[in-house]
Scaffold this active site. Structure first.
Site, PDB file in Angstrom:
ATOM      1  N   GLU A 118      24.131  12.187  10.627  1.00  0.00           N
ATOM      2  CA  GLU A 118      23.656  13.058   9.560  1.00  0.00           C
ATOM      3  C   GLU A 118      23.317  14.422  10.110  1.00  0.00           C
ATOM      4  OE1 GLU A 118      20.154  11.100   8.140  1.00  0.00           O
ATOM      5  OE2 GLU A 118      21.254   9.906   6.676  1.00  0.00           O
TER       6      GLU A 118
ATOM      7  N   ARG B  94       8.939  -2.434  -1.220  1.00  0.00           N
ATOM      8  CA  ARG B  94       7.646  -3.148  -1.177  1.00  0.00           C
ATOM      9  C   ARG B  94       6.556  -2.183  -1.604  1.00  0.00           C
ATOM     10  NH1 ARG B  94       5.822  -0.165   3.078  1.00  0.00           N
ATOM     11  NH2 ARG B  94       7.423   0.389   4.578  1.00  0.00           N
TER      12      ARG B  94
ATOM     13  N   GLU C 264      15.576   6.641   3.079  1.00  0.00           N
ATOM     14  CA  GLU C 264      15.646   5.193   2.887  1.00  0.00           C
ATOM     15  C   GLU C 264      14.755   4.798   1.721  1.00  0.00           C
ATOM     16  OE1 GLU C 264      14.256   3.760   6.726  1.00  0.00           O
ATOM     17  OE2 GLU C 264      12.266   3.415   5.896  1.00  0.00           O
TER      18      GLU C 264
ATOM     19  N   ARG D  57      -5.885   7.346   6.668  1.00  0.00           N
ATOM     20  CA  ARG D  57      -5.802   5.990   7.231  1.00  0.00           C
ATOM     21  C   ARG D  57      -6.792   5.883   8.386  1.00  0.00           C
ATOM     22  NH1 ARG D  57       0.433   3.900   7.502  1.00  0.00           N
ATOM     23  NH2 ARG D  57       1.171   4.855   5.570  1.00  0.00           N
TER      24      ARG D  57
ATOM     25  N   LYS E 175       2.545   7.282   9.596  1.00  0.00           N
ATOM     26  CA  LYS E 175       1.825   8.195   8.713  1.00  0.00           C
ATOM     27  C   LYS E 175       0.326   8.145   9.020  1.00  0.00           C
ATOM     28  CE  LYS E 175       5.386   7.338   5.296  1.00  0.00           C
ATOM     29  NZ  LYS E 175       5.802   6.421   4.217  1.00  0.00           N
TER      30      LYS E 175
ATOM     31  N   LYS F  55      22.320   7.812  14.143  1.00  0.00           N
ATOM     32  CA  LYS F  55      21.376   6.734  13.829  1.00  0.00           C
ATOM     33  C   LYS F  55      22.064   5.378  13.792  1.00  0.00           C
ATOM     34  CE  LYS F  55      18.306   9.432  10.815  1.00  0.00           C
ATOM     35  NZ  LYS F  55      17.718   9.479   9.466  1.00  0.00           N
TER      36      LYS F  55
ATOM     37  N   VAL G  44       1.459   1.329   2.120  1.00  0.00           N
ATOM     38  CA  VAL G  44       0.070   1.549   2.525  1.00  0.00           C
ATOM     39  C   VAL G  44      -0.559   2.632   1.642  1.00  0.00           C
ATOM     40  CG1 VAL G  44      -1.431   2.291   4.412  1.00  0.00           C
ATOM     41  CG2 VAL G  44       0.589   0.908   4.918  1.00  0.00           C
TER      42      VAL G  44
ATOM     43  N   GLU H  41      12.272   7.413  -0.038  1.00  0.00           N
ATOM     44  CA  GLU H  41      11.785   8.401   0.925  1.00  0.00           C
ATOM     45  C   GLU H  41      12.830   9.500   1.104  1.00  0.00           C
ATOM     46  OE1 GLU H  41       8.673   5.931   3.646  1.00  0.00           O
ATOM     47  OE2 GLU H  41      10.636   6.289   4.541  1.00  0.00           O
TER      48      GLU H  41
ATOM     49  N   HIS I 228       8.143  15.163   4.599  1.00  0.00           N
ATOM     50  CA  HIS I 228       8.428  13.805   4.127  1.00  0.00           C
ATOM     51  C   HIS I 228       7.831  13.697   2.729  1.00  0.00           C
ATOM     52  CE1 HIS I 228       8.586   9.254   4.634  1.00  0.00           C
ATOM     53  NE2 HIS I 228       7.886   9.427   3.526  1.00  0.00           N
TER      54      HIS I 228
END
Lengths: 455, 147
Positions: free
Chosen positions: A206, A297, A293, A343, A243, A164, A300, A281, A214
């Site tokens: 990793e 913030r 990560e 969503r 998502k 990554k 959603v 997460e 998740h």
């Protein structure tokens, strides 16, 4: 609120449903709002309802919602005392957070230093490891330049591995490597792409988890040392790292396990001096959590946590930004029932291509346990310039079964005409036996879509 | 003071030639050069009376002999940035403005962003309000380009 308010007027540096959500929270706290908008969003609902509305630029986000200087000038000319960045756009831009505070305004979010730390995946992982948050086995830092040393690390971690970019995210700048023969080429290629895409060729490596879920932990911290975790969300149903449907709590994971991870997350928050709302997460597989990560913030999918905890996360963000002490203790936070969020996207049901246009009919569902967060009203025109999220239906029930049943009724009640939506996709997903059983992995939705497509 | 507008016929589509002539006469009598009529549905009609020609020629027949130009397309001069609008002396109906002329400033504190005219013309309407917080893209003045 106390008389010692740092700010009385909040500039909402965002659009769409989250701008309306923030405006509602401000109103409830007696705060005035400034809606800044692009020319394309002049007819948006929160713009009409704001205390002050100001068009700050053309439709292009770079000249409106992403224009740091413009937003700061807009705050100045409208006499706003705080800026809420929402999600996306500048919400995780450390330079913006710093610039807001340097201008003497309050940034509703963590410090620029926290954002910067979490924005760099290697630094973030190191900080989490130091704080006792479980991480996926890997290189524990930037990959060395020697191919031989990289091979040694990969062999120790065990294949498959994922390479990554340190500056990447959102599914970009990564590559899965299944054997040692592919490693050298994969590393070289990913470094080149990372340099092009992010201006930074630094890579890390990793263990690649094959069928993870998740699972994420919501946290809320004030500036007086209180750090709380508000339970877990399962966001495994994703398409192209986006998502689609989320639920809280994560089915089948014991509450004690979540509590243990939650405690480690808030411990990490205390160590790094985190403030405001945030999300850790994780990938979860075979009982093992691996930190991916931290999102610095509001997210959603925050409403499903609001439903299961009864805590208004956006209002709490604003209170923390005022410098208030959270009047909550961890033991007071009860995670009850089950919540699901679908969503709603303006997109073609088959191709997933955005479907902008004018919404000619917009009948919303209702009844017990149903919440709809949307900026769309009848005759609203979905713009082609921004992402296709047009709203979120959130269902809550005492049990997961009840939440699913309520959501199915809600989706059946929802009537949208004039544009295409993904409502039918949600209906099919909710009817899927595997979903109903709970605990599908992050690749499930894409496999499911591939299997049912005729091609 | 008798105003021109309460003598001007109600605007419902393009005025007849008789009405145009009458309006042109009224403009001349009032010492005005231009007038804009609009119906609220977006249709607009501009008339401009050439001052030099009309000064000595007041039409008496139904034929609009004064060079009144109907349905001129006007041009909106928009704010290139947001701020508190400060109109300049050029933002006045009837003013002849040239390309690059500044009709207003958008002010944010000490920052000033000029609102410039893109093409030569005559100011026919001042839309922006002095001292009011004004957004990006808002119409400040309308000009009728010089032909």
């Amino acid at each position: 609120m106390s008389d010692m308010q740092r700010f009385k007027r909040v500039l909402i540096a965002n659009r769409g449903e989250i701008a309306l959500r923030i405006q509602r929270a401000c109103r409830q706290l007696g705060l005035e709002t400034v809606a800044v908008y692009s020319e394309a969003d002049a007819d948006s609902r929160h713009v009409h309802e704001a205390d002050v509305a100001l068009c700050i630029g053309p439709a292009a986000a770079s000249k409106s919602y992403l224009d740091m200087e413009g937003l700061l000038l807009a705050a100045k000319v409208t006499e706003a005392g705080a800026i809420h960045p929402g999600y996306g756009f500048l919400s995780e831009n450390a330079d913006f957070a710093d610039a807001v505070e340097a201008a003497g305004l309050t940034f509703v979010g963590p410090t620029g230093a926290s954002i910067r730390m979490m924005g760099d995946k290697i630094t973030a992982k190191r900080a989490m490891r130091d704080a006792g948050v479980p991480c996926v086995p890997g290189s524990d830092g930037p990959l060395p330049s020697s191919a031989e040393e990289v091979r040694a690390i990969a062999l120790e971690v065990g294949f498959p591995v994922i390479v990554k970019a340190s500056g990447g995210g959102g599914g970009r700048g990564m590559r899965v490597v299944h054997s040692v023969d592919e490693l050298d080429d994969a590393v070289a290629l990913t470094a080149k792409e990372a340099q092009q895409a992010f201006g930074n060729p630094t890579l890390y490596l990793e263990k690649y988890m094959q069928k993870p879920r998740h699972v994420e932990i919501q946290v809320l911290c004030d500036t007086h040392g209180t750090a709380l975790w508000l339970g877990a969300r399962d966001c495994s149903l994703q398409r192209r790292h986006q998502k689609v449907l989320e639920e809280a709590p994560a089915p089948g994971i014991p509450p004690e396990t979540i509590a243990e991870i939650g405690e480690r997350c808030v411990q990490a928050c205390r160590q790094i001096g985190y403030r405001g709302a945030g999300t850790f997460e994780f990938l979860y597989e075979d009982g093992i959590f691996a930190f991916i990560e931290m999102n610095t913030r509001v997210q959603v999918e925050h409403p499903i946590t609001e439903e299961t905890t009864g805590i208004d996360i956006v209002a709490q963000q604003l209170r923390v930004a005022q410098g208030e002490t959270l009047d909550l203790r961890q033991e007071d936070i009860l995670m009850q029932g089950h919540a699901i969020e679908c969503r709603l996207n303006a997109e073609d049901a088959a191709t997933f291509m955005p479907s902008p246009g004018t919404v000619t009919r917009w009948d919303l569902p209702g009844g017990p346990g149903i919440r709809v967060d949307t900026h769309v009203v009848s005759n609203y025109t979905v713009q082609p310039y921004y992402d296709s999220l047009i709203g979120k239906i959130i269902s809550y029930g005492a049990t997961r079964e009840q939440a699913i049943a309520r959501m199915r009724v809600a989706l059946a009640e929802m009537r949208v005409e004039g544009i295409s939506t993904n409502i039918a996709l949600h209906q099919d997903l909710l009817a899927d036996p595997q979903f109903q059983e709970g605990g599908v992995d992050i690749h499930y939705l894409e496999r499911w879509l591939a299997e049912r497509s005729p091609s | 003071m008798s105003t021109v507008e309460n003598q001007v016929p109600v605007f419902e589509g393009i005025p007849s030639s008789d009405d145009l002539a009458r309006i042109a006469d009224l403009l001349v009598q009032a010492g005005l050069e231009t007038i804009e009529l609009s119906d609220g549905k977006g249709a607009r009609c501009f008339l401009r009376v050439d001052a030099s020609a009309s000064a000595s020629h007041v039409p008496t027949s139904g034929v609009p002999s004064a060079p009144a130009e109907a349905m001129q397309t006007d041009l909106a001069v928009k704010a290139p940035y947001f701020g508190v609008l400060a109109l300049t002396e050029l933002a006045e109906i009837g003013t002849l403005v040239r390309q690059g002329d500044v009709v207003a400033q958008m002010r944010i504190g000490t920052l000033q962003v000029p609102v410039t005219v893109p093409i030569e013309g005559t100011v026919v309407e001042v839309v922006g309000q002095d001292g009011v917080l004004t957004g990006y893209g808002a119409v400040v003045v309308r000009i009728e380009p010089t032909v």
